[in-house]
Design an enzyme around this catalytic site. Structure first.
Site, mmCIF file in Angstrom:
data_model
loop_
_atom_site.group_PDB
_atom_site.id
_atom_site.type_symbol
_atom_site.label_atom_id
_atom_site.label_comp_id
_atom_site.label_asym_id
_atom_site.label_seq_id
_atom_site.Cartn_x
_atom_site.Cartn_y
_atom_site.Cartn_z
ATOM 1 N N LYS A 40 0.853 -1.192 0.000
ATOM 2 C CA LYS A 40 0.000 0.000 0.000
ATOM 3 C C LYS A 40 0.880 1.231 0.000
ATOM 4 O O LYS A 40 1.734 1.390 0.895
ATOM 5 C CB LYS A 40 -0.856 0.012 1.261
ATOM 6 C CG LYS A 40 -2.305 -0.348 1.041
ATOM 7 C CD LYS A 40 -3.062 -0.144 2.334
ATOM 8 C CE LYS A 40 -4.543 -0.359 2.131
ATOM 9 N NZ LYS A 40 -5.273 -0.225 3.387
HETATM 10 O O1 G3P Z 1 -7.985 0.122 4.458
HETATM 11 C C1 G3P Z 1 -8.077 1.469 4.738
HETATM 12 C C2 G3P Z 1 -9.464 2.008 4.936
HETATM 13 O O2 G3P Z 1 -10.431 1.058 4.662
HETATM 14 C C3 G3P Z 1 -9.632 2.733 6.223
HETATM 15 O O3 G3P Z 1 -10.952 2.855 6.663
HETATM 16 O O4 G3P Z 1 -12.576 3.305 8.442
HETATM 17 O O5 G3P Z 1 -10.190 4.027 8.746
HETATM 18 O O6 G3P Z 1 -11.685 5.195 7.134
HETATM 19 P P1 G3P Z 1 -11.366 3.907 7.807
#
Ligand code: G3P
Length: 217
Positions: free
Chosen positions: A84
């Site tokens: 990533k």
């Molecule tokens: O994988 C990264 C992403 O899905 C993060 O999600 O909930 O931290 O905005 P969030």
């Protein structure tokens, strides 16, 4: 639509993998920090031993050369590790270099169609649109996903797959599937919610009760 699990929690990954419905896992430093460990390598290797599909692991470096070096090291942890990389100028440079080495990149932290397009042009295998965080900021996150899918459909030579990330609830999953996005990466809680419906529970209870009433006749 494929479903990836958005977590670094081994128990959640093991349970979801047994259901036969997840095709990969995405992690990030925040998810890893919830597991009270900074040992990214051990956790990643464990995840990769449970899941045969792609497992995204994020770089922490910010300049392109360090990103490339870190990505090479992390990609050596297991054959299914993807890297990533955040969408920045350095991130694009690193992605371009890594894709030429056949290291698969998940271009992360994309909040616009243009960022995702640039990631695809740089050779990313995946471009991740952060739907929930866009919604939080007053935008329509799923619209950005829909636009990105349409843009990449216009250019079949760009073979990046779109990931709907930062999924917050089951309606996001339905919307992502309706759009035809390649992948939604879903937290464990939302995955479990996708399985459930109160009418299913009522239906099971009723079938069992009817069966018992016949059996007791
Ligand atoms: O994988 C990264 C992403 O899905 C993060 O999600 O909930 O931290 O905005 P969030």
């Amino acid at each position: 639509m494929q479903i990836f699990l958005d977590t670094a929690n081994i128990d959640e990954i093991r349970e979801a993998a047994q259901l036969g419905i997840i095709s990969g896992v995405t992690t990030n430093p925040s998810l890893l920090s919830k597991e009270a460990t900074s040992d990214y390598e051990t956790v990643t290797k464990k995840i990769c031993s449970i899941v045969s599909g792609p497992v995204s692991v994020e770089v922490l470096s910010e300049d392109a050369d360090s990103m490339i070096e870190e990505a090479r090291a992390k990609a050596s942890w297991a054959p299914n590790v993807n890297i990533k990389i955040p969408i920045t100028a350095d991130g694009l440079r690193a992605t371009s270099a890594l894709s030429k080495e056949n290291i698969k990149v998940n271009m992360t932290l994309c909040f616009s169609e243009n960022q995702a397009l640039l990631g695809a042009l740089a050779g990313a295998t995946y471009v991740s649109i952060f739907v929930g965080r866009l919604d939080d900021a007053g935008h329509d996150g799923m619209q950005v996903v829909q636009d990105t899918v349409a843009i990449l459909d216009n250019y079949p030579e760009l073979d990046a797959q779109v990931i709907a990330a930062s999924i917050r609830h089951t309606i996001h999953c339905t919307q992502a599937a309706m759009i035809g996005v390649d992948i939604a990466t879903v937290p464990y809680k939302v995955l479990m919610q996708m399985i459930q419906h109160p009418m299913t529970d009522i239906g099971i209870k009723r079938f069992l009760a009817d069966w018992e009433s016949v059996a007791n006749k």
